[in-house]
Design a protein around this motif. Structure first.
Motif, short mmCIF file in Angstrom:
data_model
loop_
_atom_site.label_atom_id
_atom_site.label_comp_id
_atom_site.label_asym_id
_atom_site.label_seq_id
_atom_site.Cartn_x
_atom_site.Cartn_y
_atom_site.Cartn_z
N TYR A 8 0.82 -1.21 0.00
CA TYR A 8 0.00 0.00 0.00
C TYR A 8 0.86 1.26 0.00
O TYR A 8 0.49 2.27 -0.62
N ASN A 9 1.99 1.23 0.68
CA ASN A 9 2.88 2.40 0.70
C ASN A 9 3.44 2.69 -0.70
O ASN A 9 3.49 3.84 -1.13
N MET B 281 2.10 1.70 -3.55
CA MET B 281 0.98 2.09 -4.41
C MET B 281 0.59 3.54 -4.18
O MET B 281 0.46 4.33 -5.12
N ALA B 282 0.43 3.93 -2.91
CA ALA B 282 0.03 5.31 -2.59
C ALA B 282 1.09 6.31 -3.01
O ALA B 282 0.78 7.39 -3.52
N ALA C 99 -10.46 2.05 -0.77
CA ALA C 99 -10.17 1.59 0.58
C ALA C 99 -11.20 0.57 1.05
O ALA C 99 -10.85 -0.47 1.63
N SER D 29 -10.80 -2.75 -1.01
CA SER D 29 -9.59 -3.46 -0.63
C SER D 29 -9.77 -4.13 0.73
O SER D 29 -9.29 -5.25 0.96
N TYR E 204 -9.49 -8.09 1.63
CA TYR E 204 -8.55 -8.55 2.68
C TYR E 204 -9.25 -9.41 3.73
O TYR E 204 -8.67 -10.35 4.26
N THR F 241 -10.12 -4.70 -7.65
CA THR F 241 -9.47 -4.19 -6.44
C THR F 241 -9.60 -5.20 -5.31
O THR F 241 -8.62 -5.52 -4.61
N THR G 90 -6.45 -7.66 -3.99
CA THR G 90 -6.07 -7.59 -2.58
C THR G 90 -6.03 -8.99 -1.97
O THR G 90 -5.07 -9.34 -1.27
N ALA H 15 1.92 -3.65 -5.80
CA ALA H 15 1.63 -2.21 -5.80
C ALA H 15 1.23 -1.74 -7.20
O ALA H 15 0.33 -0.91 -7.35
N LEU I 26 -2.46 -2.83 -7.86
CA LEU I 26 -3.43 -1.99 -7.16
C LEU I 26 -3.43 -0.56 -7.71
O LEU I 26 -4.47 0.09 -7.75
N TYR I 27 -2.27 -0.08 -8.11
CA TYR I 27 -2.17 1.25 -8.74
C TYR I 27 -3.05 1.28 -9.99
O TYR I 27 -3.82 2.22 -10.20
#
Length: 248
Positions: A43-44, A46-47, A140, A143, A147, A198, A202, A226, A229-230
């Motif tokens: 996630y880091n 990707m964001a 969010a 995802s 999860y 998405t 995940t 990443a 998900l991007y």
């Protein structure tokens, strides 16, 4: 001699740890902690990639260069360059080092930002911002569903992947033979398809951790995860923008 009359043959004795599904509580806690770090890394990346693309798009559009470039055939270079990076990363995954994949990911984010700068020439800033935050909230939630759900989404993933190819064909047809209402239908289907992807991606990445944990492959899976998900986020954003965005 076995005690066949013992009503609790699997009870733990003194000095042993209780277990869940064959794993001690310590092993389970360690696995869960590793899984959280692994997903957080994805996630880091990707964001950070989305943020980098957004900054590049905004700066390129604000400078006036986007308007100049998209008025020439060079626009096709900006449009197709991100696809080239995706293909290079996908086909070269096993041969490349993790550091090489990292550099390609950041290069992809930059070129994607240059390509996305065209939206500032078409839509108003407030509508772009509103759609971005709507997409972020939806992403969010979806995802989180992927999860936490116990349902196997692999069948849905295969169906949605086929849907992406159908979507590309429909977009090509609409580009050469525009039909009333087809553009809106494509946008709605695009939002639904990438929303489903998405959740699927995940879950797929979460399950992949069990196979790559502690191996050299984990770093590569983090970067490629990443990237997946991007792409889900950006495509959902673009299709949603075509529905909700206010044009200049």
């Amino acid at each position: 001699m076995a005690n066949w009359n013992d009503p609790q043959p699997t009870r733990t004795g003194f000095g042993t740890s209780p277990s869940i599904d064959g794993k001690s509580l310590g092993q389970t806690a360690s696995y869960d902690m590793g899984l959280r770090r692994y997903m957080l890394s994805i996630y880091n990346y990707m964001a950070s990639g989305v943020l980098l693309s957004g900054i590049v798009a905004l700066v390129f559009a604000s400078s006036g260069m986007a308007e100049a470039v998209f008025a020439t055939p060079l626009r096709w270079v900006l449009v197709l360059a991100p696809l080239g990076f995706v293909m290079a990363m996908s086909f070269g995954l096993n041969r490349m080092q993790t550091s090489t994949l990292q550099m390609l990911f950041w290069a992809f984010a930059v070129t994607m930002g240059l390509s996305l700068s065209s939206i500032f020439l078409v839509y108003t800033g407030p509508s772009i911002a509103a759609t971005f935050f709507a997409t972020a909230g939806a992403f969010a939630g979806l995802s989180l569903v992927g999860y936490t759900t116990k349902k196997n989404l692999s069948g849905m993933g295969s169906f949605l992947t086929m849907g992406v190819f159908g979507l590309i064909i429909a977009m090509l047809i609409n580009a050469f033979f525009p039909m009333p209402g087809l553009g809106l239908a494509i946008s709605i289907l695009g939002v639904l398809i990438f929303a489903g992807l998405t959740a699927y991606d995940t879950q797929r990445l979460k399950e992949a951790y069990a196979h790559v944990a502690g191996t050299e492959m984990m770093g590569k899976v983090v970067i490629m995860g990443a990237l997946s998900l991007y792409l889900d986020f950006i495509n959902m954003f673009q299709f949603l923008l075509s529905i909700l965005g206010n044009r200049e």
